[in-house]
Every structure is written in C-alpha cells, then in structure tokens.
Design a protein around this motif. Structure first.
Motif, short mmCIF file in Angstrom:
data_model
loop_
_atom_site.label_atom_id
_atom_site.label_comp_id
_atom_site.label_asym_id
_atom_site.label_seq_id
_atom_site.Cartn_x
_atom_site.Cartn_y
_atom_site.Cartn_z
N PHE A 22 16.34 72.07 36.03
CA PHE A 22 16.79 70.71 35.69
C PHE A 22 16.87 69.80 36.91
O PHE A 22 17.07 68.59 36.77
N HIS A 23 16.76 70.36 38.11
CA HIS A 23 17.04 69.61 39.34
C HIS A 23 15.79 69.01 39.97
O HIS A 23 15.56 69.16 41.16
N SER A 24 15.04 68.29 39.18
CA SER A 24 13.91 67.54 39.74
C SER A 24 14.49 66.31 40.44
O SER A 24 15.59 65.85 40.12
N PRO A 25 13.75 65.75 41.40
CA PRO A 25 14.25 64.53 42.04
C PRO A 25 14.57 63.43 41.02
O PRO A 25 15.59 62.74 41.15
N LYS A 26 13.75 63.28 40.00
CA LYS A 26 13.99 62.27 38.96
C LYS A 26 15.32 62.52 38.27
O LYS A 26 16.14 61.60 38.13
N ASN A 27 15.58 63.74 37.84
CA ASN A 27 16.82 64.04 37.14
C ASN A 27 18.04 63.88 38.04
O ASN A 27 19.09 63.41 37.60
N LEU A 28 17.91 64.30 39.28
CA LEU A 28 19.04 64.18 40.21
C LEU A 28 19.34 62.72 40.54
O LEU A 28 20.52 62.34 40.64
N ALA A 29 18.32 61.90 40.67
CA ALA A 29 18.55 60.46 40.90
C ALA A 29 19.24 59.84 39.69
O ALA A 29 20.17 59.03 39.85
N MET A 30 18.81 60.22 38.50
CA MET A 30 19.46 59.68 37.30
C MET A 30 20.90 60.17 37.19
O MET A 30 21.80 59.39 36.84
N ALA A 31 21.16 61.42 37.53
CA ALA A 31 22.52 61.96 37.47
C ALA A 31 23.42 61.24 38.48
O ALA A 31 24.57 60.92 38.16
N VAL A 66 33.08 59.89 43.68
CA VAL A 66 32.38 59.82 44.97
C VAL A 66 31.83 61.21 45.32
O VAL A 66 30.68 61.34 45.75
N GLY A 67 32.65 62.23 45.12
CA GLY A 67 32.20 63.60 45.37
C GLY A 67 30.98 63.96 44.52
O GLY A 67 30.00 64.53 45.02
N ASP A 68 31.02 63.62 43.24
CA ASP A 68 29.87 63.88 42.36
C ASP A 68 28.62 63.19 42.88
O ASP A 68 27.53 63.79 42.92
N ILE A 69 28.76 61.93 43.28
CA ILE A 69 27.62 61.16 43.76
C ILE A 69 27.02 61.80 45.01
O ILE A 69 25.80 62.01 45.10
N VAL A 70 27.87 62.13 45.96
CA VAL A 70 27.40 62.73 47.22
C VAL A 70 26.72 64.07 46.95
O VAL A 70 25.66 64.37 47.52
N LEU A 71 27.30 64.88 46.08
CA LEU A 71 26.70 66.19 45.79
C LEU A 71 25.33 66.04 45.14
O LEU A 71 24.39 66.76 45.49
N TYR A 72 25.21 65.12 44.20
CA TYR A 72 23.89 64.89 43.60
C TYR A 72 22.90 64.38 44.64
O TYR A 72 21.72 64.75 44.62
N LEU A 73 23.35 63.52 45.55
CA LEU A 73 22.44 63.02 46.59
C LEU A 73 22.02 64.14 47.54
O LEU A 73 20.87 64.17 47.99
N LEU A 74 22.92 65.05 47.85
CA LEU A 74 22.56 66.21 48.67
C LEU A 74 21.48 67.04 47.99
O LEU A 74 20.50 67.44 48.62
N LEU A 75 21.66 67.29 46.70
CA LEU A 75 20.66 68.04 45.95
C LEU A 75 19.33 67.29 45.89
O LEU A 75 18.26 67.88 46.04
N LEU A 76 19.41 65.99 45.69
CA LEU A 76 18.19 65.17 45.64
C LEU A 76 17.44 65.25 46.96
O LEU A 76 16.22 65.43 46.98
N CYS A 77 18.16 65.12 48.05
CA CYS A 77 17.52 65.19 49.37
C CYS A 77 16.85 66.54 49.57
O CYS A 77 15.72 66.62 50.07
N ALA A 78 17.52 67.60 49.18
CA ALA A 78 16.94 68.94 49.33
C ALA A 78 15.67 69.08 48.50
O ALA A 78 14.66 69.61 48.98
N ALA A 80 13.68 66.66 47.42
CA ALA A 80 12.64 65.69 47.79
C ALA A 80 12.20 65.85 49.25
O ALA A 80 11.33 65.11 49.71
N GLY A 81 12.82 66.78 49.98
CA GLY A 81 12.45 66.98 51.37
C GLY A 81 12.91 65.86 52.28
O GLY A 81 12.26 65.53 53.27
N ILE A 82 14.04 65.25 51.95
CA ILE A 82 14.61 64.17 52.76
C ILE A 82 15.72 64.75 53.61
O ILE A 82 16.62 65.43 53.10
N ASN A 83 15.68 64.48 54.89
CA ASN A 83 16.76 64.89 55.79
C ASN A 83 17.84 63.81 55.68
O ASN A 83 17.68 62.71 56.19
N MET A 84 18.94 64.13 54.97
CA MET A 84 19.96 63.13 54.69
C MET A 84 20.55 62.55 55.96
O MET A 84 20.70 61.33 56.08
N GLU A 85 20.89 63.40 56.91
CA GLU A 85 21.51 62.89 58.13
C GLU A 85 20.56 61.95 58.85
O GLU A 85 20.95 60.87 59.30
N GLN A 86 19.31 62.34 58.95
CA GLN A 86 18.32 61.50 59.62
C GLN A 86 18.14 60.18 58.87
O GLN A 86 18.06 59.11 59.48
#
Length: 100
Positions: A22-31, A66-78, A80-86
């Motif tokens: 279920f954790h496609s970038p599309k689904n994670l962005a929507m979540a 806020v926690g939910d949002i950040v966690l979904y963004l962490l999963l999305l970055c993973a 989509a191959g995005i280095n969140m810190e960078q």
C-alpha cells in the motif's frame, strides 16, 4: 531527530503488518495530505489569537497529527528515494537566499 532510525522503525511496523504493498509514493502523499487536513480541522473557525492559545487537549491532538504527517513523509521519502535531510537543508538554504 534521527531520520534513519525513525525510518527503520517505521519499516519494521510496515513489514510486520504487510503494508508495503500500500506504500506507493502516490498513496503516501495522499495519506500525508489527509493527515494535514485533520491538522487543519483543529484550527478551523478559530481566530488568529485562539489558534495561538490551544487547550492542552487541542495541543496534544495537533501534535498527534503533526506526528502522522512527518511519519508519512518519512515513508514517502524512503519509497521515492528522497533524502529528507538533504531536501530540507536545500530548501532552507534556498529560502535563506531568497528571503533574507
């Protein structure tokens, strides 16, 4: 915040529950967007002053969203191959350049 450790823990939860499918970038962005809407709902119809003076219950609820949002963004970055810190550092540097 240790992004690598948080992502590892999230992946452990994901894998334990067989949620990877279920954790496609599309689904994670929507979540993340849905969770953002839940955060916005806390502030809906408040005045500017009221939004700065949340009750303890509202503050806790906002923190959960806020926690939910950040966690979904962490999963999305993973996924989509995005280095969140960078990405965050690059955006901050761009903002500093543009708005200082």
């Amino acid at each position: 915040m240790d992004i690598v450790e948080l992502t590892r823990r999230l992946h452990a939860i994901r894998d334990h529950n067989d949620w990877r499918r279920f954790h496609s970038p599309k689904n994670l962005a929507m979540a993340a967007s849905v969770e953002m809407a839940e955060l916005v709902e806390i502030f809906q119809w408040q005045t500017e002053d009221e939004s700065r003076q949340l009750s303890d219950e509202q503050r806790e609820h906002a923190g959960q969203e806020v926690g939910d949002i950040v966690l979904y963004l962490l999963l999305l970055c993973a996924e989509a191959g995005i280095n969140m810190e960078q990405a965050v550092r690059a955006k901050l540097a761009d903002s500093e350049r543009r708005f200082k």
